[in-house]
Design a protein around this motif. Structure first.
Motif, mmCIF file in Angstrom:
data_model
loop_
_atom_site.group_PDB
_atom_site.id
_atom_site.type_symbol
_atom_site.label_atom_id
_atom_site.label_comp_id
_atom_site.label_asym_id
_atom_site.label_seq_id
_atom_site.Cartn_x
_atom_site.Cartn_y
_atom_site.Cartn_z
ATOM 1 N N SER A 294 0.849 -1.177 0.000
ATOM 2 C CA SER A 294 0.000 0.000 0.000
ATOM 3 C C SER A 294 0.895 1.241 0.000
ATOM 4 O O SER A 294 1.915 1.266 0.690
ATOM 5 N N ASN A 295 0.538 2.230 -0.808
ATOM 6 C CA ASN A 295 1.249 3.506 -0.844
ATOM 7 C C ASN A 295 2.534 3.484 -1.688
ATOM 8 O O ASN A 295 3.243 4.487 -1.755
ATOM 9 N N VAL A 296 2.837 2.355 -2.339
ATOM 10 C CA VAL A 296 4.091 2.277 -3.097
ATOM 11 C C VAL A 296 4.041 3.121 -4.381
ATOM 12 O O VAL A 296 5.086 3.502 -4.920
ATOM 13 N N GLY A 297 2.814 3.385 -4.854
ATOM 14 C CA GLY A 297 2.683 4.235 -6.041
ATOM 15 C C GLY A 297 2.062 3.537 -7.254
ATOM 16 O O GLY A 297 2.261 3.975 -8.386
ATOM 17 N N LYS A 298 1.255 2.495 -7.027
ATOM 18 C CA LYS A 298 0.639 1.762 -8.139
ATOM 19 C C LYS A 298 -0.320 2.658 -8.942
ATOM 20 O O LYS A 298 -0.245 2.724 -10.161
ATOM 21 N N SER A 299 -1.231 3.316 -8.228
ATOM 22 C CA SER A 299 -2.220 4.145 -8.923
ATOM 23 C C SER A 299 -1.547 5.348 -9.580
ATOM 24 O O SER A 299 -1.902 5.730 -10.703
ATOM 25 N N SER A 300 -0.540 5.908 -8.919
ATOM 26 C CA SER A 300 0.204 7.044 -9.497
ATOM 27 C C SER A 300 0.905 6.633 -10.781
ATOM 28 O O SER A 300 0.958 7.402 -11.740
ATOM 29 N N GLY B 92 -3.915 2.672 1.510
ATOM 30 C CA GLY B 92 -5.144 1.873 1.514
ATOM 31 C C GLY B 92 -6.227 2.475 0.659
ATOM 32 O O GLY B 92 -7.404 2.170 0.800
ATOM 33 N N LYS B 93 -5.840 3.329 -0.265
ATOM 34 C CA LYS B 93 -6.822 4.019 -1.099
ATOM 35 C C LYS B 93 -7.551 3.055 -2.029
ATOM 36 O O LYS B 93 -8.761 3.106 -2.184
ATOM 37 N N THR B 94 -6.782 2.202 -2.666
ATOM 38 C CA THR B 94 -7.376 1.296 -3.635
ATOM 39 C C THR B 94 -7.809 0.024 -2.911
ATOM 40 O O THR B 94 -6.967 -0.749 -2.459
ATOM 41 N N GLY C 70 -3.296 -2.484 -2.387
ATOM 42 C CA GLY C 70 -1.960 -2.713 -1.833
ATOM 43 C C GLY C 70 -2.014 -3.674 -0.659
ATOM 44 O O GLY C 70 -3.035 -3.789 -0.002
ATOM 45 N N LYS D 7 9.150 6.073 -6.990
ATOM 46 C CA LYS D 7 9.517 7.288 -6.247
ATOM 47 C C LYS D 7 11.010 7.587 -6.369
ATOM 48 O O LYS D 7 11.647 8.061 -5.415
ATOM 49 N N ASP E 47 12.531 9.879 -7.744
ATOM 50 C CA ASP E 47 12.873 11.300 -7.561
ATOM 51 C C ASP E 47 13.246 11.626 -6.124
ATOM 52 O O ASP E 47 13.831 12.673 -5.851
ATOM 53 N N LYS E 48 12.917 10.741 -5.206
ATOM 54 C CA LYS E 48 13.205 11.017 -3.796
ATOM 55 C C LYS E 48 14.632 10.671 -3.416
ATOM 56 O O LYS E 48 15.030 10.854 -2.257
ATOM 57 N N SER F 52 9.431 7.329 -11.750
ATOM 58 C CA SER F 52 9.045 8.497 -10.965
ATOM 59 C C SER F 52 7.918 9.216 -11.671
ATOM 60 O O SER F 52 7.918 9.311 -12.908
ATOM 61 N N THR F 53 6.999 9.747 -10.895
ATOM 62 C CA THR F 53 5.936 10.550 -11.491
ATOM 63 C C THR F 53 6.480 11.899 -11.951
ATOM 64 O O THR F 53 5.792 12.639 -12.643
HETATM 65 P P1 GTP Z 1 -2.784 1.907 -2.397
HETATM 66 O O1 GTP Z 1 -3.898 2.231 -3.337
HETATM 67 O O2 GTP Z 1 -3.010 2.299 -0.984
HETATM 68 O O3 GTP Z 1 -2.318 0.496 -2.512
HETATM 69 O O4 GTP Z 1 -1.510 2.861 -2.828
HETATM 70 P P2 GTP Z 1 -0.823 2.991 -4.241
HETATM 71 O O5 GTP Z 1 0.255 1.980 -4.374
HETATM 72 O O6 GTP Z 1 -1.837 3.038 -5.332
HETATM 73 O O7 GTP Z 1 -0.089 4.412 -4.089
HETATM 74 P P3 GTP Z 1 -0.559 5.834 -4.674
HETATM 75 O O8 GTP Z 1 -0.374 5.863 -6.171
HETATM 76 O O9 GTP Z 1 -1.899 6.171 -4.132
HETATM 77 O O10 GTP Z 1 0.587 6.797 -4.093
HETATM 78 C C1 GTP Z 1 0.809 6.946 -2.712
HETATM 79 C C2 GTP Z 1 1.484 8.289 -2.444
HETATM 80 O O11 GTP Z 1 2.810 8.311 -3.022
HETATM 81 C C3 GTP Z 1 0.763 9.492 -3.022
HETATM 82 O O12 GTP Z 1 0.850 10.551 -2.102
HETATM 83 C C4 GTP Z 1 1.539 9.817 -4.280
HETATM 84 O O13 GTP Z 1 1.465 11.163 -4.655
HETATM 85 C C5 GTP Z 1 2.965 9.452 -3.872
HETATM 86 N N1 GTP Z 1 3.798 9.048 -5.034
HETATM 87 C C6 GTP Z 1 3.539 8.033 -5.890
HETATM 88 N N2 GTP Z 1 4.503 7.944 -6.839
HETATM 89 C C7 GTP Z 1 5.388 8.937 -6.582
HETATM 90 C C8 GTP Z 1 6.616 9.370 -7.217
HETATM 91 O O14 GTP Z 1 7.098 8.824 -8.220
HETATM 92 N N3 GTP Z 1 7.262 10.424 -6.644
HETATM 93 C C9 GTP Z 1 6.791 11.048 -5.534
HETATM 94 N N4 GTP Z 1 7.525 12.056 -5.038
HETATM 95 N N5 GTP Z 1 5.634 10.685 -4.918
HETATM 96 C C10 GTP Z 1 4.942 9.634 -5.440
#
Ligand code: GTP
Ligand code: MG
Length: 206
Positions: free
Chosen positions: A34-40, A59-61, A80, A145, A147-148, A177-178
Motif C-alpha cells: 500500500s502507498n508504493v505508487g501503483k495508482s500514481s 489503503g486508497k485502492t 496494496g 519514487k 525522484d526522492k 518516478s511521477t
Molecule cells: P494503495 O492504493 O493504498 O495500494 O496505494 P498505491 O500503491 O496506489 O499508491 P498511490 O499511487 O496512491 O501513491 C501513494 C502516495 O505516493 C501518493 O501521495 C503519491 O502522490 C505518492 N507518489 C507516488 N509515486 C510517486 C513518485 O514517483 N514520486 C513522488 N515524489 N511521490 C509519489
C-alpha cells in the motif's frame, strides 16, 4: 518514443471473480505494498491526472480496477498489501481479493511488482515475486519514487533491490518516478516487446 495511446478508459471495479470483465485482451496487473505508487504509476503512464485514484493516505485502492487501453491491453490496479493500520479482518479480505484475481484470471499475462526505491523489499514483496515466478511469470520489478533519491543513492538501492529479490540476468528492473518520463518510455517499450509484440511500433528496423 513508442507511446501511442489513443483511448484509455476506466472499465470497472470489482472485488470477486463475478465482477471481472468478460473481455479477452491481455491483462497486466500491478501489485505492491500500500502507498508504493501503483495508482500514481497508472496515471503517469497514461498521462492522466487522477484517472486511477491516488491519496496521501495508504489503503486508497480497495478494489480491483480495470483500465482498458485501446481495447488491446487491460491494465489492472490492485489493492496494496501490508497496510499496517488496517484491521486484521480488512487485511485478510484484501489479500483474498488479490489472491483470487492472481490465481484465477486467465487473461493475466504478467504481474508487475512495485517496490519503493528508498526501501529494502519486504518479506511480502519477496513472497509475491516468488509466487509470480512460480505461476510462470517473469520477474518484472519497478522501483518507484526514484525522484526522492540522489542518482548515486538510487544506483545503490537498485543493487540492494536486485540482491534482496535475488534478480537474475533476463529479469526486468527499472526505476520510475511521477516526476519524469524516463520510466514511462521503459514501461511502454516493455509492453510492446513482451505483451503486445507490436511490430508496427518497432521503428525503422521493423
Ligand atoms: P494503495 O492504493 O493504498 O495500494 O496505494 P498505491 O500503491 O496506489 O499508491 P498511490 O499511487 O496512491 O501513491 C501513494 C502516495 O505516493 C501518493 O501521495 C503519491 O502522490 C505518492 N507518489 C507516488 N509515486 C510517486 C513518485 O514517483 N514520486 C513522488 N515524489 N511521490 C509519489
Ligand atoms: Mg492505489
Amino acid at each position: 518514443m513508442k507511446v501511442n495511446i489513443h483511448n484509455a478508459r476506466f472499465l470497472l471495479s470489482g472485488v470477486k471473480r463475478e465482477h471481472y470483465p468478460t473481455t479477452a485482451m491481455p491483462e497486466v496487473a500491478f501489485v505492491g505494498r500500500s502507498n508504493v505508487g501503483k495508482s500514481s504509476l497508472i496515471n503517469k503512464i497514461l498521462n492522466r491526472k487522477n484517472f486511477a485514484r491516488v491519496s496521501a493516505t495508504p489503503g486508497k485502492t480497495a478494489t480491483i480496477n480495470f483500465y482498458d487501453i485501446d481495447e488491446k491491453l487491460m491494465l489492472v490496479d490492485l489493492p496494496g498489501y501490508g497496510y499496517a493500520a488496517a484491521s486484521k479482518g480488512e487485511r485478510k479480505s484484501l489479500s483474498s481479493v488479490i489472491g483470487e484475481y492472481l490465481t484465477e484470471r486467465k487473461q493475466l499475462m504478467q504481474v508487475i511488482l512495485l517496490v519503493d526505491s528508498r526501501h529494502k523489499p519486504s518479506q511480502d514483496d519477496i513472497k509475491m515475486l516468488e509466487s509470480i515466478k512460480s505461476a510462470g511469470g517473469m520477474a518484472v520489478v519497478i522501483a518507484t519514487k526514484a525522484d526522492k533519491l540522489s542518482k548515486k543513492a538510487l544506483e545503490e538501492n537498485l543493487e540492494m533491490i536486485i540482491e534482496t529479490l535475488d534478480l537474475q540476468d533476463g529479469d526486468i528492473l527499472f526505476p520510475f518516478s511521477t516526476q519524469s518520463t524516463d520510466g514511462v518510455e521503459i514501461f511502454w517499450d516493455y509492453i510492446y516487446d513482451y505483451i503486445l509484440y507490436d511490430e508496427e511500433e518497432e521503428g525503422e528496423d521493423a
